[in-house]
Design a protein around this motif. Sequence first.
Motif, PDB file in Angstrom:
ATOM      1  N   UNK A  30       0.842  -1.205   0.000  1.00 36.21           N
ATOM      2  CA  UNK A  30       0.000   0.000   0.000  1.00 36.21           C
ATOM      3  C   UNK A  30       0.872   1.247   0.000  1.00 36.21           C
ATOM      4  N   UNK A  31       1.909   1.242   0.837  1.00 40.03           N
ATOM      5  CA  UNK A  31       2.809   2.399   0.910  1.00 40.03           C
ATOM      6  C   UNK A  31       3.571   2.595  -0.404  1.00 40.03           C
ATOM      7  N   UNK A  32       3.968   1.500  -1.035  1.00 39.81           N
ATOM      8  CA  UNK A  32       4.644   1.607  -2.323  1.00 39.81           C
ATOM      9  C   UNK A  32       3.687   2.213  -3.352  1.00 39.81           C
ATOM     10  N   UNK A  33       2.448   1.717  -3.382  1.00 43.61           N
ATOM     11  CA  UNK A  33       1.450   2.262  -4.297  1.00 43.61           C
ATOM     12  C   UNK A  33       1.194   3.735  -4.046  1.00 43.61           C
ATOM     13  N   UNK A  34       1.162   4.124  -2.779  1.00 44.66           N
ATOM     14  CA  UNK A  34       0.965   5.537  -2.440  1.00 44.66           C
ATOM     15  C   UNK A  34       2.126   6.373  -2.971  1.00 44.66           C
ATOM     16  N   UNK A  35       3.332   5.848  -2.856  1.00 41.58           N
ATOM     17  CA  UNK A  35       4.507   6.561  -3.364  1.00 41.58           C
ATOM     18  C   UNK A  35       4.431   6.692  -4.888  1.00 41.58           C
ATOM     19  N   UNK A  36       4.039   5.627  -5.571  1.00 38.65           N
ATOM     20  CA  UNK A  36       3.868   5.695  -7.030  1.00 38.65           C
ATOM     21  C   UNK A  36       2.824   6.747  -7.376  1.00 38.65           C
ATOM     22  N   UNK A  37       1.700   6.742  -6.667  1.00 37.39           N
ATOM     23  CA  UNK A  37       0.644   7.724  -6.925  1.00 37.39           C
ATOM     24  C   UNK A  37       1.168   9.146  -6.705  1.00 37.39           C
ATOM     25  N   UNK A  38       1.923   9.338  -5.629  1.00 35.86           N
ATOM     26  CA  UNK A  38       2.483  10.667  -5.353  1.00 35.86           C
ATOM     27  C   UNK A  38       3.408  11.118  -6.482  1.00 35.86           C
ATOM     28  N   UNK A  42      -1.234  11.605  -8.842  1.00 40.83           N
ATOM     29  CA  UNK A  42      -2.651  11.243  -8.747  1.00 40.83           C
ATOM     30  C   UNK A  42      -2.933  10.652  -7.374  1.00 40.83           C
ATOM     31  N   UNK A  43      -4.208  10.527  -7.051  1.00 41.14           N
ATOM     32  CA  UNK A  43      -4.607   9.953  -5.767  1.00 41.14           C
ATOM     33  C   UNK A  43      -4.353   8.445  -5.767  1.00 41.14           C
ATOM     34  N   UNK A  44      -4.010   7.912  -4.616  1.00 35.97           N
ATOM     35  CA  UNK A  44      -3.758   6.478  -4.497  1.00 35.97           C
ATOM     36  C   UNK A  44      -4.986   5.668  -4.899  1.00 35.97           C
ATOM     37  N   UNK A  45      -6.164   6.101  -4.480  1.00 38.35           N
ATOM     38  CA  UNK A  45      -7.381   5.352  -4.839  1.00 38.35           C
ATOM     39  C   UNK A  45      -7.602   5.370  -6.348  1.00 38.35           C
ATOM     40  N   UNK A  46      -7.232   6.476  -7.008  1.00 40.33           N
ATOM     41  CA  UNK A  46      -7.348   6.543  -8.471  1.00 40.33           C
ATOM     42  C   UNK A  46      -6.367   5.569  -9.126  1.00 40.33           C
ATOM     43  N   UNK A  47      -5.147   5.497  -8.574  1.00 43.01           N
ATOM     44  CA  UNK A  47      -4.152   4.561  -9.097  1.00 43.01           C
ATOM     45  C   UNK A  47      -4.644   3.124  -8.934  1.00 43.01           C
ATOM     46  N   UNK A 112       3.519   4.701 -16.051  1.00 44.05           N
ATOM     47  CA  UNK A 112       3.324   4.413 -14.620  1.00 44.05           C
ATOM     48  C   UNK A 112       4.002   3.097 -14.259  1.00 44.05           C
ATOM     49  N   UNK A 113       3.956   2.152 -15.175  1.00 44.46           N
ATOM     50  CA  UNK A 113       4.593   0.857 -14.936  1.00 44.46           C
ATOM     51  C   UNK A 113       6.080   0.961 -14.663  1.00 44.46           C
ATOM     52  N   UNK A 114       6.725   1.988 -15.194  1.00 36.92           N
ATOM     53  CA  UNK A 114       8.155   2.175 -14.948  1.00 36.92           C
ATOM     54  C   UNK A 114       8.452   2.346 -13.458  1.00 36.92           C
ATOM     55  N   UNK A 115       7.512   2.930 -12.729  1.00 35.65           N
ATOM     56  CA  UNK A 115       7.716   3.134 -11.292  1.00 35.65           C
ATOM     57  C   UNK A 115       7.684   1.817 -10.519  1.00 35.65           C
ATOM     58  N   UNK A 116       7.117   0.778 -11.134  1.00 38.48           N
ATOM     59  CA  UNK A 116       7.028  -0.526 -10.482  1.00 38.48           C
ATOM     60  C   UNK A 116       8.213  -1.435 -10.815  1.00 38.48           C
TER      61      UNK A 116
END
Length: 179
Positions: A30-38, A42-47, A112-116
């Motif tokens: 969840x924290x990783x996803x939040x960082x990607x969203x930041x 965009x908002x984490x829920x949107x991501x 966005x996938x590059x962040x993962x």
Amino acid sequence: MRPTLSRTKARAALLQELEEAMRRSSAQGVLYGQTVANVAGIANSDLECMDILYLEGRVTAGRLAEVTGLTTGAITGVVDRLEKAGLVRRERDDADRRKVFIAVVPEAAMKIGQFYVPMQQAMEKVFGGYSEEELRLLLRFAHDGYKGVLAATEALKGLLDTPPEKRPALKLKTRPRRP
């Protein structure tokens, strides 16, 4: 002490350790996803909705609402924001022009996938230490765990239909406010 009691305690300790490890992993995800969203702005829920769209493929707003548990009004807001950011697009159904699908813009998903990539590389390294048989077990665990989380989510959503005064009490400790 009987051997079966000892095994029971050992199993309980193992299950506790597994639960804690899964909670840590889930929280870090969840924290990783939040960082990607930041980073993506965009908002984490949107991501998360975008990820669901990516996994589900082209779906209607109603289907996205069903999968996420959000209202159709909330989904409209999510789709509007994602569309404005260039991450998704609305597509009319060729057979029924009244029907609109939401689809991920592939080029945006790649950005966005590059962040993962760092997380994928780390997980590939982890998975490299497992045999094919162990990987099949992990895959079964992941599928079964997903089904368990879905069932638990549906049960919890049932509380939303329960009047607040009839819901189980949630007692939170609060600290006195400082003057």
